[in-house]
Motif scaffolding. Structure first.
Motif, short mmCIF file in Angstrom:
data_model
loop_
_atom_site.label_atom_id
_atom_site.label_comp_id
_atom_site.label_asym_id
_atom_site.label_seq_id
_atom_site.Cartn_x
_atom_site.Cartn_y
_atom_site.Cartn_z
N ILE A 19 0.82 -1.21 0.00
CA ILE A 19 0.00 0.00 0.00
C ILE A 19 0.86 1.26 0.00
O ILE A 19 0.59 2.21 -0.73
CB ILE A 19 -0.94 -0.01 1.22
CG1 ILE A 19 -1.99 -1.13 1.06
CG2 ILE A 19 -1.64 1.34 1.39
CD1 ILE A 19 -2.73 -1.44 2.34
N THR A 20 1.90 1.27 0.83
CA THR A 20 2.71 2.49 0.96
C THR A 20 3.62 2.72 -0.25
O THR A 20 4.10 3.82 -0.46
CB THR A 20 3.57 2.44 2.23
OG1 THR A 20 4.36 1.23 2.23
CG2 THR A 20 2.70 2.47 3.47
N LYS A 21 3.83 1.68 -1.04
CA LYS A 21 4.64 1.83 -2.25
C LYS A 21 3.77 2.08 -3.48
O LYS A 21 4.29 2.34 -4.56
CB LYS A 21 5.49 0.58 -2.48
CG LYS A 21 6.58 0.38 -1.43
CD LYS A 21 7.31 -0.94 -1.66
CE LYS A 21 8.38 -1.15 -0.58
NZ LYS A 21 9.06 -2.47 -0.73
N GLY A 22 2.46 1.98 -3.30
CA GLY A 22 1.56 2.14 -4.43
C GLY A 22 0.46 3.13 -4.18
O GLY A 22 0.64 4.34 -4.37
N GLU A 23 -0.68 2.65 -3.69
CA GLU A 23 -1.91 3.44 -3.63
C GLU A 23 -1.81 4.70 -2.79
O GLU A 23 -2.48 5.70 -3.08
CB GLU A 23 -3.07 2.57 -3.12
CG GLU A 23 -3.59 1.56 -4.13
CD GLU A 23 -2.72 0.32 -4.24
OE1 GLU A 23 -1.72 0.22 -3.49
OE2 GLU A 23 -3.03 -0.55 -5.07
N VAL A 24 -1.01 4.71 -1.73
CA VAL A 24 -0.93 5.91 -0.87
C VAL A 24 0.48 6.48 -0.83
O VAL A 24 0.84 7.23 0.08
CB VAL A 24 -1.42 5.59 0.57
CG1 VAL A 24 -2.85 5.08 0.56
CG2 VAL A 24 -0.50 4.60 1.26
N LYS A 25 1.27 6.17 -1.84
CA LYS A 25 2.68 6.58 -1.85
C LYS A 25 2.83 8.09 -1.71
O LYS A 25 3.76 8.59 -1.07
CB LYS A 25 3.33 6.11 -3.15
CG LYS A 25 4.82 6.44 -3.25
CD LYS A 25 5.42 5.89 -4.54
CE LYS A 25 6.90 6.20 -4.62
NZ LYS A 25 7.50 5.67 -5.88
N GLN A 26 1.93 8.86 -2.30
CA GLN A 26 2.04 10.32 -2.30
C GLN A 26 1.49 10.97 -1.04
O GLN A 26 1.58 12.19 -0.88
CB GLN A 26 1.35 10.91 -3.53
CG GLN A 26 -0.16 10.79 -3.54
CD GLN A 26 -0.64 9.49 -4.15
OE1 GLN A 26 -0.05 8.43 -3.92
NE2 GLN A 26 -1.72 9.57 -4.94
N LEU A 27 0.92 10.19 -0.13
CA LEU A 27 0.34 10.73 1.10
C LEU A 27 1.31 10.63 2.27
O LEU A 27 2.21 9.78 2.28
CB LEU A 27 -0.95 9.99 1.45
CG LEU A 27 -2.06 9.99 0.39
CD1 LEU A 27 -3.27 9.22 0.91
CD2 LEU A 27 -2.45 11.41 0.01
N TYR A 28 1.11 11.48 3.27
CA TYR A 28 1.96 11.43 4.46
C TYR A 28 1.86 10.09 5.18
O TYR A 28 2.80 9.66 5.87
CB TYR A 28 1.59 12.57 5.41
CG TYR A 28 0.27 12.40 6.11
CD1 TYR A 28 0.19 11.75 7.35
CD2 TYR A 28 -0.92 12.86 5.53
CE1 TYR A 28 -1.03 11.58 7.97
CE2 TYR A 28 -2.14 12.69 6.17
CZ TYR A 28 -2.18 12.05 7.38
OH TYR A 28 -3.39 11.87 8.02
N LEU A 29 0.73 9.39 5.00
CA LEU A 29 0.55 8.09 5.66
C LEU A 29 1.53 7.04 5.17
O LEU A 29 1.72 6.01 5.82
CB LEU A 29 -0.88 7.59 5.43
CG LEU A 29 -1.99 8.26 6.25
CD1 LEU A 29 -3.35 7.80 5.77
CD2 LEU A 29 -1.82 7.95 7.73
N SER A 30 2.15 7.29 4.02
CA SER A 30 3.08 6.30 3.46
C SER A 30 4.39 6.24 4.25
O SER A 30 5.17 5.29 4.08
CB SER A 30 3.39 6.63 2.00
OG SER A 30 4.07 7.86 1.89
N ASP A 31 4.63 7.21 5.11
CA ASP A 31 5.86 7.21 5.90
C ASP A 31 5.68 6.30 7.11
O ASP A 31 5.17 6.72 8.15
CB ASP A 31 6.19 8.63 6.36
CG ASP A 31 7.48 8.69 7.19
OD1 ASP A 31 8.25 7.70 7.16
OD2 ASP A 31 7.70 9.72 7.86
N ILE A 32 6.08 5.04 6.94
CA ILE A 32 5.98 4.09 8.05
C ILE A 32 7.36 3.58 8.48
O ILE A 32 7.47 2.73 9.36
CB ILE A 32 5.08 2.88 7.67
CG1 ILE A 32 5.67 2.12 6.48
CG2 ILE A 32 3.66 3.34 7.37
CD1 ILE A 32 4.93 0.83 6.15
N GLY A 33 8.42 4.12 7.84
CA GLY A 33 9.77 3.74 8.22
C GLY A 33 10.17 2.37 7.68
O GLY A 33 9.35 1.63 7.12
#
Length: 217
Positions: free
Chosen positions: A10-24
């Motif tokens: 999810i963090t590399k695709g659908e929400v990559k451009q959102l701040y939520l993608s920063d999960i470390g």
């Protein structure tokens, strides 16, 4: 798949451009942990929606000693009823309040749900059968940690990703003309395709778990 696998996709695709993608990538800081917790919440919501749509986990609850107006407990994992039968296989109506009185006795047996987590048996069986088997759809296990495992066939992954993206983008901008609406439409299309193409699969899920409930009046 593990929750960490869903988060990675999810963090590399659908929400990559959102701040939520920063999960470390290692031990998360406070902001990253908050993002992880939010995304896990969305994953749980998506998983629940899919179970609602497709009835992926079905269990059996046996109601014993049933009589007219007997009240029985519903398990906490109950989503909705699928079917009900007497022990000989005869079907019983669900949420049918119609009556069939003969000599002041209602012989139209039905299961009603008058309150949360309660089942009311309406009517008297003319054959005096007192056990009812209720098949119901169960809620899935709620994920909490990134190491938790979601027992969901991969055929549903696309729909799950799109639903999580819809929730994530909606948290940034609630306008249904925005990006979140695109992902909601994609989610609905994924669900539609699963139905149309016959890809529904629940073989690897727990099912047909028999429970017994001793009713009370």
């Amino acid at each position: 798949m593990y929750v960490s696998d869903y988060l990675s996709h999810i963090t590399k695709g659908e929400v990559k451009q959102l701040y939520l993608s920063d999960i470390g990538t290692g031990a998360p800081n406070l902001v990253q942990q908050a993002n992880i917790n939010t995304l896990i919440t969305y994953i749980n919501e998506a998983n629940l929606e899919l179970h609602k749509h497709f009835g992926l986990i079905q269990k059996e609850l046996v109601l014993t000693n049933v009589t007219n107006n007997s009240l029985h407990n519903v398990p906490v994992d109950f989503l909705y009823a699928v079917s009900a039968t007497f022990s000989d296989g005869t079907e019983i109506a669900i949420n049918n309040e119609r009556t069939n009185f003969i000599d002041k006795v209602d012989y139209n047996v039905s299961l009603l749900f008058p309150a949360p987590f309660k089942i009311l048996v309406k009517g008297t069986d003319n054959l005096q059968r007192d056990d009812i088997s209720l098949v119901y759809v169960s809620i899935p296990t709620i994920a909490v940690l990134t190491t938790d495992f979601l027992d969901l066939p991969q055929v549903y992954n696309e729909a799950l990703y799109n639903y999580v993206a819809y929730k994530a983008h909606a948290s940034v901008k609630g306008d249904m003309k925005a990006e979140n609406n695109t992902y909601y439409l994609r989610y609905n299309e994924s669900v539609k395709n699963i139905r149309l193409l016959g890809m529904k699969n629940s073989d690897n899920l727990d099912s047909n778990v028999k429970l017994t409930d001793r009713g009370f009046v």
